[in-house]
Scaffold this motif. Structure first.
Motif, short mmCIF file in Angstrom:
data_model
loop_
_atom_site.label_atom_id
_atom_site.label_comp_id
_atom_site.label_asym_id
_atom_site.label_seq_id
_atom_site.Cartn_x
_atom_site.Cartn_y
_atom_site.Cartn_z
N TRP A 4 -23.00 -23.34 -11.94
CA TRP A 4 -24.54 -22.69 -12.53
C TRP A 4 -24.82 -23.49 -13.89
CZ3 TRP A 4 -23.75 -20.56 -17.45
CH2 TRP A 4 -22.73 -20.26 -17.90
N ARG A 14 -37.07 -27.10 -16.80
CA ARG A 14 -38.48 -26.71 -16.29
C ARG A 14 -39.31 -26.13 -17.26
NH1 ARG A 14 -35.33 -26.48 -10.93
NH2 ARG A 14 -34.92 -24.15 -11.73
N ARG A 95 -29.97 -8.92 -19.87
CA ARG A 95 -29.70 -9.79 -18.58
C ARG A 95 -28.32 -10.42 -18.55
NH1 ARG A 95 -34.03 -13.98 -20.00
NH2 ARG A 95 -35.60 -12.77 -19.31
N LYS B 104 -38.89 -3.35 -18.17
CA LYS B 104 -38.15 -4.76 -18.63
C LYS B 104 -37.92 -5.79 -17.68
CE LYS B 104 -36.81 -3.03 -22.65
NZ LYS B 104 -35.85 -1.86 -22.63
N ASN B 105 -38.39 -6.97 -18.09
CA ASN B 105 -38.26 -8.17 -17.18
C ASN B 105 -36.86 -8.77 -17.12
OD1 ASN B 105 -41.17 -8.16 -16.51
ND2 ASN B 105 -41.56 -8.59 -18.60
N GLN B 106 -36.57 -9.00 -16.23
CA GLN B 106 -35.07 -9.71 -16.18
C GLN B 106 -35.22 -11.10 -15.65
OE1 GLN B 106 -31.51 -7.15 -15.57
NE2 GLN B 106 -33.05 -5.56 -15.70
N VAL B 107 -36.39 -11.32 -14.76
CA VAL B 107 -36.50 -12.89 -14.37
C VAL B 107 -37.15 -13.48 -15.47
CG1 VAL B 107 -36.46 -12.14 -12.00
CG2 VAL B 107 -38.66 -12.07 -13.20
N TRP B 108 -37.29 -14.83 -15.21
CA TRP B 108 -37.72 -15.71 -16.47
C TRP B 108 -39.36 -15.69 -16.03
CZ3 TRP B 108 -32.89 -16.02 -15.05
CH2 TRP B 108 -31.94 -16.19 -16.06
N ASP B 110 -41.66 -17.73 -17.51
CA ASP B 110 -42.43 -18.72 -17.64
C ASP B 110 -42.50 -19.71 -16.22
OD1 ASP B 110 -43.53 -18.41 -20.00
OD2 ASP B 110 -41.61 -19.16 -20.98
N LEU B 111 -41.59 -19.01 -15.30
CA LEU B 111 -41.15 -19.85 -14.12
C LEU B 111 -41.46 -19.04 -12.79
CD1 LEU B 111 -37.50 -20.97 -14.99
CD2 LEU B 111 -39.52 -22.32 -15.10
N ASP B 115 -37.41 -20.09 -8.69
CA ASP B 115 -36.58 -20.63 -9.64
C ASP B 115 -35.58 -19.96 -10.27
OD1 ASP B 115 -37.52 -23.45 -9.62
OD2 ASP B 115 -39.05 -23.16 -11.05
N LEU B 119 -31.24 -19.82 -9.71
CA LEU B 119 -30.03 -19.64 -10.87
C LEU B 119 -29.33 -18.49 -10.37
CD1 LEU B 119 -29.04 -20.55 -13.37
CD2 LEU B 119 -30.74 -19.10 -14.49
N LEU B 120 -29.91 -17.33 -10.00
CA LEU B 120 -28.93 -16.43 -9.55
C LEU B 120 -28.10 -16.54 -8.36
CD1 LEU B 120 -31.86 -13.43 -9.94
CD2 LEU B 120 -29.94 -14.18 -11.54
N GLU B 122 -26.44 -19.27 -7.91
CA GLU B 122 -25.40 -20.02 -8.32
C GLU B 122 -24.62 -19.01 -9.26
OE1 GLU B 122 -24.24 -22.87 -7.59
OE2 GLU B 122 -26.25 -22.93 -6.49
N ILE B 123 -25.17 -18.18 -10.13
CA ILE B 123 -24.38 -17.18 -11.03
C ILE B 123 -23.57 -16.22 -10.27
CG2 ILE B 123 -24.87 -15.19 -12.42
CD1 ILE B 123 -27.20 -16.68 -13.96
N TYR B 124 -24.19 -15.70 -9.31
CA TYR B 124 -23.60 -14.78 -8.33
C TYR B 124 -22.56 -15.45 -7.33
CZ TYR B 124 -25.94 -10.90 -10.58
OH TYR B 124 -26.43 -9.94 -11.71
N GLN B 151 -45.79 -18.68 -10.84
CA GLN B 151 -45.32 -18.21 -12.33
C GLN B 151 -45.36 -16.76 -12.30
OE1 GLN B 151 -47.26 -19.83 -15.49
NE2 GLN B 151 -45.60 -20.71 -16.65
N ARG B 153 -45.52 -14.76 -14.92
CA ARG B 153 -46.24 -14.26 -15.73
C ARG B 153 -47.78 -14.09 -15.36
NH1 ARG B 153 -48.70 -18.72 -18.58
NH2 ARG B 153 -49.28 -17.20 -20.44
#
Lengths: 268, 306
Positions: A4, A14, A95, B104-108, B110-111, B115, B119-120, B122-124, B151, B153
């Protein structure tokens, strides 16, 4: 390297590129303004004192010192101020507590992504410099010193990150640590040689500073890039960087173990 | 399985008098106040259950959910979720759990969502095939496939909520905490989210705790409810029982030629009261119903334990 890590890095790249105009404006704007201010300021100092060099540095070398220091400091600062405290304040910090990974690893990888990206600016700066002044007799660095210096900047970024962790995590007690971070950056810039090269300070002050983390954050990598540091000084500096990082990381661990119990997850 | 025993949580905060004088005074001295958010909570939830936590603002619902998700430490008491102590946050537990907070936002931001999902993944450590299967299932069920490359936002509130749901469920959690997932959404988005949650529950049978201010969420999704009041659980049982508890009462909606009104009357007086209404008013329309669930719960929240 965990799988990761590269995804976090790719994502941070990005994010930087999502606002690419900011990247160029900040980089080029800062470089030219810095060049202008430095040259005019030190030109007056040299003229007033009727000298052609100070502490072994002539006007051109001083200008170069400041330019490299200025671009290099972006490597050091990495992410913006508040990269943890802002998230704690807003509640998005949650998070990192939910993901099955280490919060510190995540933030370190994310921070280093910015540092690596700004290292690229130093290469661009080197290339621009060579393009315009490469044929002059200004003693700018060999590429070897540039790479070595960037390596030291990246290592010292870890030390600065540990310092930043200490301050940013205070926001688990106090909501706003912006002022503390500004103070930290001021101290690092002043005692690290970002405002004036450290060999301009009295000898006794230099001796005291040598035992603190500060000179290894800016002064050492800049002098290395300019080819002014010898290898013993570099090895000693790297030893101090790693030792201070370990010492401060112990404090961060204590702050984190107590502070996380205070997190409430509230925010905007 | 979730087991909670004597769980309490208190928060400390500071009081500040209003105005400039208050601000200046607060620079030197601030009065500390302690709020007991949870008072000796006991609760047990079985595998595959979906339970609705309801209560007024400040009742302690979100605090309870945050403790169970491991982001807040309790002051005292114990809790285990799937055999883990949540606030110790072992990675094994975090891999099986998800928290979705409506505000609450937990995803990013600006992306594009994809995307963040990568990432999630890989993390999970989600296997590639499983990842693609989950993306397809979630995006189809939530009808959000076209927005995954935009995006975050720039998405509408409803679309963002759907993205949050996708991000939270990508790793097939066994325990899901949903804190007001439909807050601020328009009616059709609320309906879509509810439909999705129902489908997801049928398909994967996770333990789900849902907090919501919208009774429609609770009525449609939760066979069991726990009603919280001032940090305590004042009722825990099947939703149908809530209605039965005040089942001795009926609500008569009356429309006369001049006005419309509602009256609550005991069931045994239904016949005589209806007759009386017809005698007293020129009744155009009359409707006899059980009291709405919202009113029952409101009265439970106001009146304390039944």
């Amino acid at each position: 390297m965990k799988s990761w890590w590269k995804d976090v890095m790719a994502m941070e790249f990005r994010k930087i590129l999502a606002y690419r105009s900011d990247f160029w404006i900040t980089f080029l704007g800062q470089m030219f303004i810095q060049l202008l201010v430095t040259i005019s300021l030190w030109h007056s100092v040299f003229k007033e004192n009727n000298v052609t060099s100070m502490q072994g540095l002539n006007l051109e070398m001083l200008a170069l010192y400041y330019l490299v220091a200025n671009v290099g400091m972006r490597i050091l600062w990495g992410e913006n101020i508040g990269f943890i405290s802002r998230e704690i304040y807003e509640g998005t910090f949650t998070r990192y507590l939910l993901y099955p990974i280490s919060f510190f690893q995540y933030k370190t990888v994310s921070y280093l992504s910015y540092s690596l990206f700004y290292s690229l600016q130093l290469f661009i700066f080197y290339w621009l410099y060579q393009l315009f002044f490469g044929t002059s007799d200004l003693s700018f660095t060999h590429l070897y010193y540039l790479i070595l210096g960037i390596g030291i900047f990246l290592t010292s970024s870890l030390l600065f990150l540990t310092l930043a962790f200490m301050v940013e995590l205070i926001s688990l007690w106090a909501d706003n640590v912006w002022t503390l971070m500004i103070m930290l950056r001021f101290f690092v810039t002043f005692f690290g040689g970002g405002f004036i090269p450290l060999n301009f300070l009295p000898h006794w002050a230099q001796e005291i500073l040598a035992w603190t983390p500060f000179p290894y954050l800016i002064n050492l990598p800049v002098r290395t890039i300019l080819g002014l540091s010898h290898h013993t000084e570099i090895i000693k500096g790297i030893f101090f960087i790693l030792a201070w990082t370990l010492i401060l990381a112990t404090f961060v661990k204590v702050i984190w173990s107590r502070g996380q119990k205070r997190y409430t997850g509230v925010g905007i | 399985m979730i087991e909670i025993k004597n769980l309490s949580k208190s928060f400390k905060s500071h009081k500040k008098e209003p105005g400039l004088k208050g601000s200046l005074k607060a620079v030197f001295h601030r009065e500390e106040i302690t709020k007991l958010a949870l008072k000796s909570i006991d609760l047990s939830i079985n595998k595959g259950e979906m339970i609705g936590l309801i209560g007024a603002n400040g009742a302690g619902k979100t605090t309870l959910v945050k403790i169970l998700a491991g982001i807040v430490h309790p002051t005292s008491g114990s809790a285990t979720v799937l055999g883990h102590i949540p606030w110790e946050r072992p990675n094994e537990y975090r891999r099986q759990m998800s928290l979705i907070m409506g505000q609450k936002n937990q995803v990013w931001w600006d992306l594009p969502a994809l995307d963040s999902f990568l990432l999630l993944k890989e993390i999970y450590q989600i296997p590639k095939n499983q990842y693609q299967k989950n993306i397809d299932f979630l995006a189809d069920t939530l009808m959000i496939k076209d927005q995954l490359k935009t995006q975050v936002r720039k998405l509408s509130l409803g679309e963002r909520m759907k993205i949050e749901l996708m991000a939270a469920l990508l790793h097939n959690p066994q325990v899901i905490f949903l804190d007001e997932p439909t807050i601020g959404l328009d009616l059709s988005a609320q309906k879509a989210v509810r439909h999705f949650l129902l489908e997801y529950q049928k398909e994967f049978s996770p333990i789900t705790i849902l907090t919501s201010h919208y009774m429609e969420d609770i009525k449609e999704l939760c066979p069991r409810v726990a009603i919280m009041k001032e940090g305590e659980i004042v009722f825990d049982g099947p939703l149908a029982e809530v209605q039965r508890m005040l089942g001795d009462e009926k609500v008569i909606s009356v429309t006369t030629d001049v006005t419309t009104f509602k009256i609550h009357i005991p069931r045994e007086n239904l016949a005589s009261e209806t007759q009386h209404l017809f005698q007293k008013h020129n009744v155009v329309d009359l409707n006899i119903q059980d009291p709405p669930i919202e009113e029952i719960i409101e009265s439970l929240m106001k009146g304390g334990a039944p």
